[in-house]
Design a protein around this motif. Structure first.
Motif, PDB file in Angstrom:
ATOM      1  N   ASN A 167     -17.633  -6.435   7.748  1.00 27.79           N
ATOM      2  CA  ASN A 167     -16.854  -5.811   6.687  1.00 27.79           C
ATOM      3  C   ASN A 167     -17.595  -4.591   6.153  1.00 27.79           C
ATOM      4  OD1 ASN A 167     -14.756  -5.509   4.858  1.00 27.79           O
ATOM      5  ND2 ASN A 167     -15.763  -6.775   3.333  1.00 27.79           N
TER       6      ASN A 167
ATOM      7  N   VAL B  77     -14.784  -3.226  10.307  1.00 25.60           N
ATOM      8  CA  VAL B  77     -13.548  -2.838   9.635  1.00 25.60           C
ATOM      9  C   VAL B  77     -13.945  -2.238   8.290  1.00 25.60           C
ATOM     10  CG1 VAL B  77     -11.377  -3.628   8.622  1.00 25.60           C
ATOM     11  CG2 VAL B  77     -12.185  -4.610  10.768  1.00 25.60           C
TER      12      VAL B  77
ATOM     13  N   VAL C 279      -5.901  -5.799  11.026  1.00 27.09           N
ATOM     14  CA  VAL C 279      -6.914  -5.088  11.811  1.00 27.09           C
ATOM     15  C   VAL C 279      -7.964  -6.080  12.303  1.00 27.09           C
ATOM     16  CG1 VAL C 279      -8.670  -3.267  11.785  1.00 27.09           C
ATOM     17  CG2 VAL C 279      -6.522  -2.943  10.526  1.00 27.09           C
ATOM     18  N   VAL C 280      -8.392  -6.979  11.421  1.00 29.64           N
ATOM     19  CA  VAL C 280      -9.366  -7.999  11.788  1.00 29.64           C
ATOM     20  C   VAL C 280      -8.804  -8.900  12.886  1.00 29.64           C
ATOM     21  CG1 VAL C 280     -10.680 -10.001  10.949  1.00 29.64           C
ATOM     22  CG2 VAL C 280     -10.496  -7.924   9.536  1.00 29.64           C
TER      23      VAL C 280
ATOM     24  N   PHE D 119     -13.248   0.655  12.525  1.00 29.49           N
ATOM     25  CA  PHE D 119     -11.826   0.830  12.253  1.00 29.49           C
ATOM     26  C   PHE D 119     -11.660   1.127  10.769  1.00 29.49           C
ATOM     27  CE2 PHE D 119     -11.362  -0.660  16.391  1.00 29.49           C
ATOM     28  CZ  PHE D 119     -10.049  -0.575  16.796  1.00 29.49           C
TER      29      PHE D 119
END
Length: 143
Positions: A28, A71, A117-118, A134
């Motif tokens: 993250n 992400v 997205v994850v 991303f």
């Protein structure tokens, strides 16, 4: 740094023995790791550190076939975000409105949009994606 860097390192250290070839680590990050953010320099530095860890772990884990990606969301409408403004609904709404005004798409992300997205990065659909960041921020970091 304890939460955003140290905890990531320790979590990955504990997870790696459990991971199989073809596994996917998804870290993250935040657009704050690559953009300037007033009054959030330490937070920004911690998210830049997460991105740097991913770059190295891609190389460290290549023999094991484990992918590592990041992400990096922009402002996402969560309780934690709006509580930065204080306890009043007026202040929280004001912060959310201000942050939305900075996003070219004109709104904050919903948590489910970041989760998608994850989910992609965790799936076989992203089997050739490795070492990528991303950015899911409605275009904010691009302008």
């Amino acid at each position: 740094f304890n939460r955003n860097v140290r905890a990531v390192v320790f979590t990955v250290q504990k997870a790696l023995p459990l991971m199989q070839k073809g596994g996917s680590l998804i870290l993250n990050g935040s657009i704050a790791g690559s953009t300037g953010t007033p009054a959030f320099s330490i937070y920004s530095a911690s998210k830049a550190a997460v991105r740097a860890l991913a770059r190295s772990w891609v190389l460290d884990l290549k023999e094991r076939g484990i992918r590592v990606n990041v992400v990096s969301p922009g402002a996402t409408l969560t309780t934690g975000l709006v509580e930065l403004a204080g306890d009043t609904k007026e202040a929280q709404d004001g912060l959310a409105s201000y942050l939305a005004s900075l996003v070219p798409i004109g709104r904050l992300a919903a948590p489910s949009e970041i989760a998608k997205v994850v989910t992609f990065l965790a799936s076989d659909d992203s089997s050739f994606v490795n070492g990528a960041e991303f950015t899911a921020d409605g275009g904010q970091a691009q302008v």
